[in-house]
Write an enzyme that holds these catalytic residues in place. Structure first.
Site, mmCIF file in Angstrom:
data_model
loop_
_atom_site.group_PDB
_atom_site.id
_atom_site.type_symbol
_atom_site.label_atom_id
_atom_site.label_comp_id
_atom_site.label_asym_id
_atom_site.label_seq_id
_atom_site.Cartn_x
_atom_site.Cartn_y
_atom_site.Cartn_z
ATOM 1 N N LYS A 1 10.792 14.472 28.305
ATOM 2 C CA LYS A 1 10.692 13.096 27.787
ATOM 3 C C LYS A 1 11.971 12.350 28.160
ATOM 4 C CE LYS A 1 9.596 10.549 23.500
ATOM 5 N NZ LYS A 1 9.301 10.633 22.059
ATOM 6 N N SER B 1 5.046 8.100 20.568
ATOM 7 C CA SER B 1 5.821 7.625 21.691
ATOM 8 C C SER B 1 5.886 8.601 22.864
ATOM 9 C CB SER B 1 7.246 7.309 21.226
ATOM 10 O OG SER B 1 7.925 8.482 20.857
ATOM 11 N N SER C 1 5.367 11.052 16.792
ATOM 12 C CA SER C 1 5.354 10.860 18.251
ATOM 13 C C SER C 1 5.070 12.081 19.104
ATOM 14 C CB SER C 1 6.677 10.261 18.704
ATOM 15 O OG SER C 1 6.649 8.878 18.485
HETATM 16 N N1 GLN Z 1 4.766 5.453 15.713
HETATM 17 C C1 GLN Z 1 5.964 5.668 14.981
HETATM 18 C C2 GLN Z 1 6.924 4.529 15.181
HETATM 19 O O1 GLN Z 1 6.596 3.641 15.874
HETATM 20 C C3 GLN Z 1 6.573 7.000 15.316
HETATM 21 C C4 GLN Z 1 7.479 6.975 16.481
HETATM 22 C C5 GLN Z 1 8.139 8.304 16.734
HETATM 23 O O2 GLN Z 1 7.806 9.326 16.132
HETATM 24 N N2 GLN Z 1 9.120 8.287 17.616
HETATM 25 O O3 GLN Z 1 7.982 4.507 14.649
#
Ligand code: GLN
Length: 488
Positions: free
Chosen positions: A76, A153, A177
């Protein structure tokens, strides 16, 4: 070759049936062929990959093979990689080349893995569809005509693994995410106990929640990846003292009269989910029961408040963490008429809308007039949630729940920020409580798209979480290689 799981490929590498160079070339060919369509990589590193692979074959020939020697993975693009551009999918870091290596990526190098490239994601990991990426959204390989989200994400990671453009990938999970994107791409996504994988060198979003973890095709693969990624790190003050060692194949924890109490969260019963999700979840529960698990209902009284608490705590920490991008030390710099003007111009140009929204929310909830009513309240909800999980785990060994309400949605879905935030309902509580949670495929919906469910455990019970996830994976028995581009 790209149909092999990580576990299978490792066996064939060790038996000499295939070489790391062959395996890596097969993946680089896939990237060449489908990389642009899926948009799952921000940066590919083919030369580095071939060099890694050759070094791996040499080690194996000399009898010094490392635990994951020769396995080609995607990282990532939130993990700093020495000498390789690390963008966090932001214009702010578009040309940032770190001089150091994150602990997690270093651990994977030490395990012998081959780096294929840096996977796409939401900007600074803020988002749910990977649409906030400065480099455009990755695509879900399960349906190529109508472009569907691969989640976020860590959507580049799930798109790459599901599409056969990496054998496994790293992700990070601050509020879901790893688990949400894994669920809607038919992958396994493991968010370990907070602190098991070091955050050092991982671009910070919300430090008290950020949790690196693996995204793989099978649960056994996740166990192997997590073993390599985890470990105590003196460079991360919240790193757990213990490491994680879990060799695949995982042993069963059900059958042969073994006793296991599996909890279902009462408060989630009233949450609206798709008929497919409901039916598959119930099917898998019935399977666990028939394998001898005792199903018990448990209560996590504040779990529906987790979303509100998360969207206060995460932006608050983000507003503080992202203050460092000021155009002075590294990253984008847009000259202004004076220092303050340079800050303003740099940050306005470098950050996308969602990241700016989070910083505005975060700054607001931390302001002196809002701190007590928002931040402190959220911190209390968080404490209560952690306590409720502890109490629940006195009544059961592990908990199961859906990973999402439904299947992957079209990328062009027109959702408001709040509607996006609401998609995290099933995942954020585990981050607030710091407990391990694994999303595992539980079946295919009527529309042919995959769905996932979570196994949640007490802190540091990551191994048992994976063990139960493996039972669910076997019971679901889906072929998680999308027919679209997997050549079937
Ligand atoms: N969807 C969540 C957010 O927008 C989780 C993001 C994440 O876990 N990095 O914060």
């Amino acid at each position: 070759m790209i149909n092999l799981t990580l576990t299978e490929a490792l066996q064939k590498l060790n038996s000499g049936e295939i070489s790391a160079v062959e395996l890596t070339r097969a993946y680089l060919d896939r990237i060449e062929k489908y990389g642009a369509d899926l948009n799952c990589y921000i940066t590919t590193t083919p030369e580095r990959a071939m060099a890694d692979a050759a070094a791996s074959d040499a080690r194996r020939a000399a009898g010094n093979a490392l635990p994951l020697d020769g396995l080609p993975i995607a990282m990532k693009d939130l993990f700093a990689t020495r000498g390789i551009r690390t963008t966090a999918a932001s214009r702010m870091l578009e040309n940032f080349v770190p001089e150091y290596e994150s602990t997690v990526s270093q651990n994977l190098i030490n395990a012998g893995t081959v780096l294929l490239g840096k996977a796409n994601l939401d900007e600074f990991a803020m988002g749910t569809f990977s649409k906030t990426s400065y480099f455009g959204a990755p695509i879900n390989p399960w349906q190529m005509e109508q472009k569907l989200t691969a989640g976020g994400s860590s959507g580049g990671s799930t798109s790459a693994v599901a599409g056969g453009l990496a054998i496994a990938a790293t992700g990070t999970d601050t509020g879901g995410s790893i688990r949400f994107p894994a669920a809607i791409t038919g992958m396994v996504g493991m968010k370990p106990t907070y602190g098991l994988c070091s955050r050092w060198g991982c671009v910070a979003f919300a430090s008290s929640l950020d949790t690196p973890g693996p995204i793989t095709r099978t649960v056994d693969d996740a166990a192997l990846m997590l073993t390599a990624m985890a470990g105590h790190d003196p460079l991360d003050s919240t790193s757990a003292p213990n490491g994680f060692i879990c060799n695949a194949p995982l042993e069963p924890i059900l059958g042969d009269g073994k006793k296991l109490r599996v909890g279902v969260i009462r408060e989630f019963n009233d949450v609206k989910i798709s008929d497919d999700m409901k039916a598959l979840f119930e099917k898998r529960i019935a399977d666990l029961k028939s394998m001898g698990a005792e199903i018990v209902e448990v209560s996590i009284p504040n779990i529906l408040d987790a979303l509100a608490a998360y969207y206060i705590i995460a932006p608050a920490e983000a507003s503080s963490n992202l203050a460092r991008y000021d155009g002075m030390r590294y990253g984008l710099r847009v000259e202004g008429s004076d220092l303050i003007d340079t800050y303003k111009k740099t940050r306005a140009a470098g950050f996308g809308d969602e990241v700016q929204r989070r910083m505005i929310i975060g700054t607001a909830v931390l302001s002196s007039e809002s701190y007590d009513v928002y931040f402190m309240q959220a911190a209390r909800v968080r404490r209560m949630l952690a306590d409720s999980f502890n109490t629940a785990f006195e009544q059961c060994d592990l908990i199961v729940c859906p990973s999402s309400a439904g299947t992957a949605m079209p990328l062009d879905s027109d959702l408001s920020p709040l509607e996006y935030y609401a998609l995290d309902l099933f995942t954020v509580a585990m981050n607030l409580a710091g407990v391990p949670a694994c999303s595992v495929p539980c079946g295919l919906a009527q529309n042919g798209l995959p769905l996932g469910m979570q196994v949640v455990g007490p802190r540091f019970d990551d191994k048992r979480v994976l063990q139960l996830a493996k039972h669910i994976e076997t019971a679901a028995g889906i072929d998680n290689r999308p027919t679209t581009i997997m050549g079937k």
